[in-house]
Scaffold this motif. Structure first.
Motif, PDB file in Angstrom:
ATOM      1  N   MET A   1       0.848  -1.180   0.000  1.00  0.00           N
ATOM      2  CA  MET A   1       0.000   0.000   0.000  1.00  0.00           C
ATOM      3  C   MET A   1       0.888   1.236   0.000  1.00  0.00           C
ATOM      4  O   MET A   1       1.685   1.435   0.918  1.00  0.00           O
ATOM      5  CB  MET A   1      -0.913   0.000   1.229  1.00  0.00           C
ATOM      6  N   GLY A   2       0.714   2.053  -1.022  1.00  0.00           N
ATOM      7  CA  GLY A   2       1.505   3.269  -1.106  1.00  0.00           C
ATOM      8  C   GLY A   2       0.940   4.365  -0.229  1.00  0.00           C
ATOM      9  O   GLY A   2      -0.168   4.270   0.307  1.00  0.00           O
ATOM     10  N   SER A   3       1.673   5.385  -0.019  1.00  0.00           N
ATOM     11  CA  SER A   3       1.233   6.525   0.777  1.00  0.00           C
ATOM     12  C   SER A   3       1.536   7.805   0.010  1.00  0.00           C
ATOM     13  O   SER A   3       2.466   7.866  -0.803  1.00  0.00           O
ATOM     14  CB  SER A   3       1.932   6.536   2.136  1.00  0.00           C
ATOM     15  N   VAL A   4       0.747   8.833   0.291  1.00  0.00           N
ATOM     16  CA  VAL A   4       0.928  10.149  -0.337  1.00  0.00           C
ATOM     17  C   VAL A   4       1.021  11.181   0.761  1.00  0.00           C
ATOM     18  O   VAL A   4       0.723  10.910   1.938  1.00  0.00           O
ATOM     19  CB  VAL A   4      -0.228  10.461  -1.309  1.00  0.00           C
ATOM     20  N   LEU A   5       1.427  12.366   0.369  1.00  0.00           N
ATOM     21  CA  LEU A   5       1.509  13.456   1.327  1.00  0.00           C
ATOM     22  C   LEU A   5       0.236  14.267   1.292  1.00  0.00           C
ATOM     23  O   LEU A   5      -0.351  14.498   0.226  1.00  0.00           O
ATOM     24  CB  LEU A   5       2.713  14.346   1.014  1.00  0.00           C
TER      25      LEU A   5
ATOM     26  N   PRO B   1       2.598  12.042   5.704  1.00  0.00           N
ATOM     27  CA  PRO B   1       2.244  10.853   4.923  1.00  0.00           C
ATOM     28  C   PRO B   1       0.898  10.293   5.373  1.00  0.00           C
ATOM     29  O   PRO B   1       0.578  10.263   6.564  1.00  0.00           O
ATOM     30  CB  PRO B   1       3.374   9.870   5.225  1.00  0.00           C
ATOM     31  N   MET B   2       0.133   9.821   4.401  1.00  0.00           N
ATOM     32  CA  MET B   2      -1.188   9.272   4.716  1.00  0.00           C
ATOM     33  C   MET B   2      -1.599   8.315   3.616  1.00  0.00           C
ATOM     34  O   MET B   2      -1.000   8.286   2.527  1.00  0.00           O
ATOM     35  CB  MET B   2      -2.220  10.402   4.839  1.00  0.00           C
ATOM     36  N   ALA B   3      -2.619   7.505   3.919  1.00  0.00           N
ATOM     37  CA  ALA B   3      -3.186   6.629   2.890  1.00  0.00           C
ATOM     38  C   ALA B   3      -3.934   7.477   1.876  1.00  0.00           C
ATOM     39  O   ALA B   3      -4.624   8.434   2.249  1.00  0.00           O
ATOM     40  CB  ALA B   3      -4.125   5.620   3.538  1.00  0.00           C
ATOM     41  N   PRO B   4      -3.828   7.173   0.617  1.00  0.00           N
ATOM     42  CA  PRO B   4      -4.476   8.006  -0.402  1.00  0.00           C
ATOM     43  C   PRO B   4      -5.988   7.935  -0.298  1.00  0.00           C
ATOM     44  O   PRO B   4      -6.562   6.896   0.018  1.00  0.00           O
ATOM     45  CB  PRO B   4      -3.976   7.406  -1.710  1.00  0.00           C
ATOM     46  N   ASN B   5      -6.672   9.071  -0.537  1.00  0.00           N
ATOM     47  CA  ASN B   5      -8.126   9.140  -0.622  1.00  0.00           C
ATOM     48  C   ASN B   5      -8.504  10.119  -1.718  1.00  0.00           C
ATOM     49  O   ASN B   5      -7.655  10.754  -2.345  1.00  0.00           O
ATOM     50  CB  ASN B   5      -8.730   9.530   0.730  1.00  0.00           C
ATOM     51  N   ALA B   6      -9.787  10.257  -1.960  1.00  0.00           N
ATOM     52  CA  ALA B   6     -10.240  11.087  -3.076  1.00  0.00           C
ATOM     53  C   ALA B   6      -9.936  12.564  -2.863  1.00  0.00           C
ATOM     54  O   ALA B   6      -9.796  13.319  -3.832  1.00  0.00           O
ATOM     55  CB  ALA B   6     -11.737  10.887  -3.294  1.00  0.00           C
ATOM     56  N   ALA B   7      -9.825  13.024  -1.613  1.00  0.00           N
ATOM     57  CA  ALA B   7      -9.577  14.443  -1.357  1.00  0.00           C
ATOM     58  C   ALA B   7      -8.105  14.767  -1.204  1.00  0.00           C
ATOM     59  O   ALA B   7      -7.729  15.943  -1.162  1.00  0.00           O
ATOM     60  CB  ALA B   7     -10.319  14.880  -0.093  1.00  0.00           C
ATOM     61  N   ASN B   8      -7.252  13.725  -1.086  1.00  0.00           N
ATOM     62  CA  ASN B   8      -5.818  13.925  -0.862  1.00  0.00           C
ATOM     63  C   ASN B   8      -5.550  14.788   0.371  1.00  0.00           C
ATOM     64  O   ASN B   8      -4.608  15.590   0.379  1.00  0.00           O
ATOM     65  CB  ASN B   8      -5.148  14.552  -2.100  1.00  0.00           C
TER      66      ASN B   8
END
Length: 509
Positions: A14-18, A25-32
């Motif tokens: 599972m990748g993570s985005v900022l 860092p957090m799990a990706p969601n539609a709102a970022n």
């Protein structure tokens, strides 16, 4: 499957985005955006009520559901929680997930409810949030309570219970059944009359419900009437007073009845001399010579009303001289009986004559030689029953009909003065115009006989609530006579009486 055939399998991670706002860092969601930033940007509880005023009647412990409905419920109950949620506006904009009470001081006039709701926000992201709603409780008497406070005698429905007999045994029993089921909780006043009891209610529906309850515990017939009190011609509103006249059948337990020929034929040629062994919403009639029995419901009884040939006040005491069993013990309804032939003599005849009576009775399982029994003396009785004289001239009438076992009167009275149990009573007003000192003495004597019946009959007291006496002290005379065969109420059948202590800090027994 790939491992079984030896194929190479790529491990998925599972990748993570900022977060686009705070950069964590957090799990990706539609709102970022992380949850903290989403909550700072969007408040899903905006526009929802957080302060509500509710009306509460302290007299009947009810809450007002606008416009005119009053809901009776205890504090912090499921009913109050549902009521509080229904009072919230715009709650349909979110999805309710959970609701709980938040503790408040009992006298703070505040109710706090913690709600957890969900709502879809940016780009399909579902956000969940909790918030607290504070309800301010304001006292407001409901219409019925305010009417009672203004004028306690201003009743709307009256239920008049009547029974045309010479004793009040039925009303003593009904009083205990009403107390056990709390059937008269809605009555604003109860009045004891000469041949019955009057119950007054502030609502017609309460009177109807009470009449239905009485019909479930005794055979009755009722009629109702209404009287116009006032009306408003402009709004076309009418105010009535309703009266329910309820007549209880005059047949009581242990009465001797002579069945008319038509009634006896309809019951399978039962009797004609039968004993009433039990009265609930139906009457149990037993033939003491054959152990045949039948049930008469209220409709059957009032279609062809019966009269008692002799009542329990005319019972005579006998002593059993000899017993010859005829049949083994059998179950009749919920009671046990055994048929036997008895030789008995009247207690009053001892030392005067040698009259001995031979009779068949249903008490073979209970009586032994030397025991005492109560029965009807048809040998010396002066009965003016038209059915007996008209239809049964050639009938071989027995000289004695035994009804129940008897116990030593002095010992029963001695135990009665020091009972370990007591009965509660309704808060009744006495009609002074129809009662005098003689009636009061008669009432006390009849109640004492009723307590003897309660001690002797386990089935009778199963419909009552008996309470322990706080100040009960076993006497020396009671301990000396414990071996005697006098029925007592077992300790495990008694209830503890609870009440508020004087300092108000808790409950005391």
């Amino acid at each position: 499957m790939a491992e079984e055939v030896g194929m190479f399998r790529v491990q998925q991670t599972m990748g993570s985005v900022l977060c686009c706002r705070c950069g964590i860092p957090m799990a990706p969601n539609a709102a970022n955006m992380c949850v903290r930033c989403l909550r700072s940007e969007v408040d899903i509880t905006e526009g929802l009520q957080k302060h509500v005023i509710i009306m509460y009647c302290p007299e009947c412990e009810s809450y007002l559901q606008p416009p005119k409905t009053w809901i009776k419920a205890q504090l912090e109950s499921k009913e109050v929680l549902a009521f509080c949620i229904k009072r919230l506006k715009n709650l349909s904009k979110v999805k309710l997930v959970q609701a709980d009470f938040v503790w408040t001081e009992p006298h703070s006039k505040r109710i706090k409810v913690k709600l957890r709701v969900q709502k879809e926000v940016l780009n399909g992201v579902v956000l969940e949030q909790a918030y607290v709603v504070e309800y301010v409780v304001q006292d407001l008497m409901c219409e019925s309570c305010s009417r009672v406070q203004a004028n306690p005698d201003q009743w709307i429905a009256s239920v008049q219970l009547r029974q045309h007999v010479s004793h009040r045994r039925t009303f003593f029993y009904l009083e205990q059944v009403i107390l056990k089921h709390d059937a008269a909780a809605r009555a604003i006043k109860i009045k004891q009359m000469d041949h019955g009891i009057d119950f007054f209610f502030s609502n017609r529906s309460h009177g109807v419900k009470f009449v239905e309850f009485i019909g479930k515990v005794s055979p009755i017939k009722s009629r109702h009437d209404k009287q116009l009190v006032s009306h408003d011609t402009k709004s076309n509103n009418y105010n009535y007073k309703y009266t329910f006249s309820v007549e209880i059948c005059p047949i009581c337990r242990e009465d001797l009845i002579c069945l008319p020929p038509k009634v006896a034929n309809s019951l399978g040629n039962l009797g004609p001399l039968v004993l009433c062994t039990k009265v609930t919403n139906s009457i149990v009639l037993l033939d003491p010579f054959t152990l045949r029995y039948t049930f008469l419901d209220a409709e059957q009884y009032w279609r062809a009303p019966l009269k008692a040939l002799l009542t329990s006040r005319q019972l005579v005491e006998y002593i059993v001289l000899d017993v010859e069993p005829v049949s083994s013990e059998v179950n009749v309804g919920s009671s046990k009986y055994g048929l036997a032939d008895f030789q008995v003599a009247r207690m009053s005849d001892f030392g005067r004559n040698d009259n001995i009576f031979t009779v068949r009775a249903h008490l073979g399982h209970l009586l032994n030689p030397g025991d005492r029994a109560l029965g009807y003396d048809l040998y010396g009785a002066n009965s003016n029953d038209s059915e007996l004289d008209k239809y049964y001239k050639g009938l071989n009438i027995p000289e004695v009909i035994l009804v129940k076992k008897s116990y030593d009167e002095e010992q029963r009275r001695r135990r009665g003065k020091n009972r370990q149990w007591k009965l509660k009573s309704l808060n009744m007003e006495v009609d002074d115009t129809a009662r005098g000192r003689v009636d009061e003495e008669k009432l006390i004597e009849e109640f004492e006989k009723f307590t003897f019946d309660v001690e002797e009959d386990k089935e009778l007291r199963s419909n009552m609530s008996l309470y322990k006496k706080k100040d009960y002290q076993p006497s020396d005379t009671a301990s000396m006579t414990d071996g005697e065969d006098v029925p007592l109420v077992p300790l495990e059948e008694l209830l503890e009486e609870l009440g508020l202590s004087e300092d108000g800090e808790g409950m005391s027994e």
